[in-house]
Design a protein around this motif. Sequence first.
Motif, short mmCIF file in Angstrom:
data_model
loop_
_atom_site.label_atom_id
_atom_site.label_comp_id
_atom_site.label_asym_id
_atom_site.label_seq_id
_atom_site.Cartn_x
_atom_site.Cartn_y
_atom_site.Cartn_z
N THR A 13 1.79 124.48 1.77
CA THR A 13 0.94 123.42 2.08
C THR A 13 1.66 121.80 2.75
O THR A 13 1.89 121.34 1.43
CB THR A 13 -0.18 122.97 1.79
OG1 THR A 13 -0.74 124.20 1.23
CG2 THR A 13 -1.10 122.55 2.43
N LEU A 15 2.19 118.17 2.62
CA LEU A 15 0.99 117.52 2.91
C LEU A 15 0.74 116.17 3.51
O LEU A 15 -0.26 115.85 4.19
CB LEU A 15 0.79 116.18 1.50
CG LEU A 15 0.70 117.45 -0.06
CD1 LEU A 15 1.38 117.13 -1.19
CD2 LEU A 15 -0.92 118.25 0.31
N SER A 18 -1.57 112.81 4.01
CA SER A 18 -3.06 113.40 3.57
C SER A 18 -3.49 112.73 2.65
O SER A 18 -4.62 112.09 2.87
CB SER A 18 -2.72 114.75 3.17
OG SER A 18 -2.25 115.14 1.94
N ASP A 19 -2.33 111.37 2.51
CA ASP A 19 -3.31 111.00 1.47
C ASP A 19 -2.89 109.07 2.43
O ASP A 19 -3.93 107.81 1.49
CB ASP A 19 -2.11 110.03 1.12
CG ASP A 19 -0.67 109.42 0.91
OD1 ASP A 19 -0.21 110.17 2.54
OD2 ASP A 19 0.31 109.12 0.70
N ARG A 90 -2.94 121.86 7.69
CA ARG A 90 -1.31 121.67 6.91
C ARG A 90 -0.91 122.71 6.64
O ARG A 90 0.89 122.82 5.75
CB ARG A 90 -1.41 120.17 5.94
CG ARG A 90 -1.74 119.17 6.40
CD ARG A 90 -2.26 118.12 5.22
NE ARG A 90 -2.68 116.77 5.81
CZ ARG A 90 -3.58 116.23 5.92
NH1 ARG A 90 -4.33 117.48 5.71
NH2 ARG A 90 -3.70 115.31 6.93
N SER A 171 2.32 125.42 -7.93
CA SER A 171 1.84 124.49 -6.97
C SER A 171 2.10 124.74 -5.48
O SER A 171 3.95 125.10 -5.75
CB SER A 171 2.01 122.69 -7.16
OG SER A 171 1.19 122.26 -5.79
N ASN A 173 1.81 123.56 -2.75
CA ASN A 173 1.99 121.59 -1.91
C ASN A 173 3.24 120.98 -1.66
O ASN A 173 4.24 120.51 -2.79
CB ASN A 173 0.95 120.97 -2.73
CG ASN A 173 -0.48 120.74 -2.47
OD1 ASN A 173 -0.72 121.98 -1.24
ND2 ASN A 173 -1.43 121.18 -3.87
N ASP A 175 4.51 117.71 -1.50
CA ASP A 175 4.92 116.45 -0.94
C ASP A 175 5.45 115.70 0.28
O ASP A 175 6.44 114.89 -0.21
CB ASP A 175 4.34 115.74 -1.88
CG ASP A 175 4.04 114.09 -1.92
OD1 ASP A 175 3.19 114.47 -0.90
OD2 ASP A 175 3.55 113.71 -3.24
#
Length: 307
Positions: A13, A15, A18-19, A90, A171, A173, A175
């Motif tokens: 994924t 990210l 996304s934040d 994503r 994880s 994800n 980043d």
Amino acid sequence: MGKANFSLIVEFTLLGFSDLPNLQGFLFGLFLIIYIGILMGNGLIIIITKVDSALQTPMYFFLRNFSFLEICYTSVILPRILANLWTQKRNVSFVACAVQFCAFFVMAIAENFLLTVMAYDRYVAICKPLNYPLIMNHKVCVRLVVGSWMGGIPIHILLTYLIFSLPFCGSKNIDHIFCDIRPLLKLACGDTSVNEFTFYAVVLILGMFPFMLIIWSYMKIITTILKVPGTKGRFKAFSTCSSHLMVVALYFGCGIITYLRPSSGHSAGLDKVLSIFYTTVTPMFNPIIYSLRNKDVVVAIRKLLFK
């Protein structure tokens, strides 16, 4: 029992941003404008260097290939970013991540080599002008371009295998805005020091060796220019390579800051910002630099617009 703790990851994924949920639409519009600007700017350079008879020289042959490489280079990254921002999906498959990783670094190393070839072209033109047509004939130019494109492919296929053969656990994800080396290594299990060292050693050699050749070429060029009588003659000689020198400084400067700064200076947010500048902003500025700093290109653009 230890193996039971590892789960097979079939997708990651990304990210990305996304934040920043309130800025998704703005970021999509911004990156879309940047991508269109890159396509149009570099596409215009390709067209005018192809159709204008005054630009049928080795220097503009290399510039045309460089602009095409810039389009390919950003197309590895930006369409995925735009799709993620538009759909908010994503997920990226394991294979697609590996392909993006390999393609990105193949393009980056090809750009290193091509910038070196362009510096060598300016070195021969200024330091050995009488032999320039003989040394930089069309066959040699084609071989140099093909060598620049192909030079990093075998090594980076091997390095991609080296990174993606690692076991990934926990994880999934990433980043970051694309499948880059540091975020991927953070997700890998076990000791990754050998893989990381091998990757950075190869990238450092393939990055710094061309950079040192460019520095050497420009040292020779500057030495020759200083021997040219009269300020006007020196300015004319330097103007033929000033655009390339600015692009080299921008490209390698961003690359060194992004990948060679100490590990303590790394954060996900800063890495994203630097990667954006390195992969999108720089390719957008390159056509502008060549257009503003090169009278032949400006004249060719005006002729094309009038037609």
